[in-house]
Design a protein around this motif. Structure first.
Motif, PDB file in Angstrom:
ATOM      1  N   GLU A 272       0.845  -1.235  -0.119  1.00  0.00           N
ATOM      2  CA  GLU A 272      -0.185   0.025  -0.149  1.00  0.00           C
ATOM      3  C   GLU A 272       0.924   1.416  -0.212  1.00  0.00           C
ATOM      4  OE1 GLU A 272      -2.068  -3.448   1.590  1.00  0.00           O
ATOM      5  OE2 GLU A 272      -0.102  -2.534   2.038  1.00  0.00           O
ATOM      6  N   THR A 273       1.741   1.286   0.790  1.00  0.00           N
ATOM      7  CA  THR A 273       2.938   2.353   0.816  1.00  0.00           C
ATOM      8  C   THR A 273       3.341   2.581  -0.704  1.00  0.00           C
ATOM      9  OG1 THR A 273       3.293   1.883   3.267  1.00  0.00           O
ATOM     10  CG2 THR A 273       4.804   3.363   1.799  1.00  0.00           C
ATOM     11  N   LEU A 274       4.140   1.740  -1.203  1.00  0.00           N
ATOM     12  CA  LEU A 274       4.945   1.958  -2.529  1.00  0.00           C
ATOM     13  C   LEU A 274       3.527   2.112  -3.699  1.00  0.00           C
ATOM     14  CD1 LEU A 274       7.381  -1.043  -2.366  1.00  0.00           C
ATOM     15  CD2 LEU A 274       7.743   1.307  -2.200  1.00  0.00           C
ATOM     16  N   ALA A 275       2.417   1.683  -3.340  1.00  0.00           N
ATOM     17  CA  ALA A 275       1.536   1.945  -4.285  1.00  0.00           C
ATOM     18  C   ALA A 275       1.023   3.499  -4.132  1.00  0.00           C
ATOM     19  CB  ALA A 275       0.202   1.248  -4.159  1.00  0.00           C
ATOM     20  N   PHE A 276       1.043   3.925  -2.991  1.00  0.00           N
ATOM     21  CA  PHE A 276       0.503   5.233  -2.690  1.00  0.00           C
ATOM     22  C   PHE A 276       1.712   6.535  -3.204  1.00  0.00           C
ATOM     23  CE2 PHE A 276       1.245   9.152   0.209  1.00  0.00           C
ATOM     24  CZ  PHE A 276       0.085   9.681  -0.141  1.00  0.00           C
TER      25      PHE A 276
END
Length: 270
Positions: free
Chosen positions: A52-56
């Motif tokens: 989720e962090t890298l997608a954000f």
């Protein structure tokens, strides 16, 4: 009364800016699930939410990504397989020094880490840095508090602004800076940023914007409301460090890892 309301709203925007949800891609999920990752690191996904962090941050498998101070390689284990085929990973270490754990990790699988490049960061600590205009994305996870406290310098002088300016320079126009760090409440004494491991959102925004970045938004994906951020031994009281040893260990384990900000900035194209 209307003036007061505007002020309150502005403060709220500073601390909890809009989040832009983006579902992790199949390629990113595959990198997080890569069998090359260690079990110990995988166990911490519940606190760090890497997909989720890298997608954000919008990291694509074709990007040139600079990971600042990768430490033991927690995120490197994910970025390596994610970028191996079509992207480029550059690890920027303090003064060209890599830890033994990370060195062993990189040597363990040439198919994943064979293309990884190395650089030094920041230049104040010596070494050859990342060339200007190189990166599509620069990522730094839980490092800004070290720069604020003058980590690895003899005089402990704050070099955080210089670090942000250097990250700005290494990015291409339109490139992204992703920052994750332990979050200090805005009302806390700013001097605690130098010793507690926690940083204020407002401080990091100020540093980034003074360096030339434009703030894009924030995500609460790494928030932890159980963390009061007021521990006598700083953020290291909590897992995985447990600075108090066995004293109240169950209590800190129940709290989990720290409350963290997740901030996205962009280097303007013009």
């Amino acid at each position: 009364m209307r003036i007061f309301s505007i002020a309150v709203a502005s403060a709220a925007m500073l601390i909890a800016a809009p989040a832009f949800a983006q579902a992790p891609s199949a390629a990113l999920k595959a990198a997080v699930a890569a069998p090359s990752r260690t079990d110990a690191n995988r166990a911490r996904d519940q606190y760090r939410h890497p997909a989720e962090t890298l997608a954000f941050f919008g990291v694509k498998p074709t990007d040139t990504v600079v990971e600042i101070w990768p430490g033991g390689g927690w995120y490197t284990e994910i970025l390596g397989p994610y970028l191996a085929a079509n992207g480029q990973l550059i690890l920027a270490n303090a003064g060209d020094k890599m830890g033994k754990t990370l060195t062993a990790e990189l040597a363990s699988d040439p198919a994943i880490y064979g293309k990884v490049q190395h650089a030094a960061f920041p230049s104040v600590l010596g070494g050859t840095g990342v060339a200007p205009g190189t990166a599509d994305v620069v990522l730094t996870f839980r490092n800004v508090h070290n720069w604020r406290g003058g980590y690895q310098t003899a005089d402990k002088q704050d070099y955080s602004l210089a670090a942000f300016k250097e990250m700005y320079a290494m990015l291409k126009p339109g490139g992204t800076l992703g920052v994750v760090d332990h979050r200090l409440p805005e009302k806390a004494d700013a001097e605690r940023e130098r010793t507690s491991g926690y940083m204020k959102v407002s401080t990091i925004r100020r540093l980034a914007e003074e360096a030339g970045f434009k703030f894009v938004g924030a995500s609460e994906v790494n928030a932890n409301p159980k963390d009061t951020a007021d521990w006598a031994k700083g953020v290291w009281t909590l897992p995985p460090t447990y600075a108090n040893g066995e004293t109240d260990r169950a209590k800190y384990q129940a709290i989990g890892e720290s409350d963290r900000m997740t901030l996205k900035f962009v280097k303007p194209k013009a």
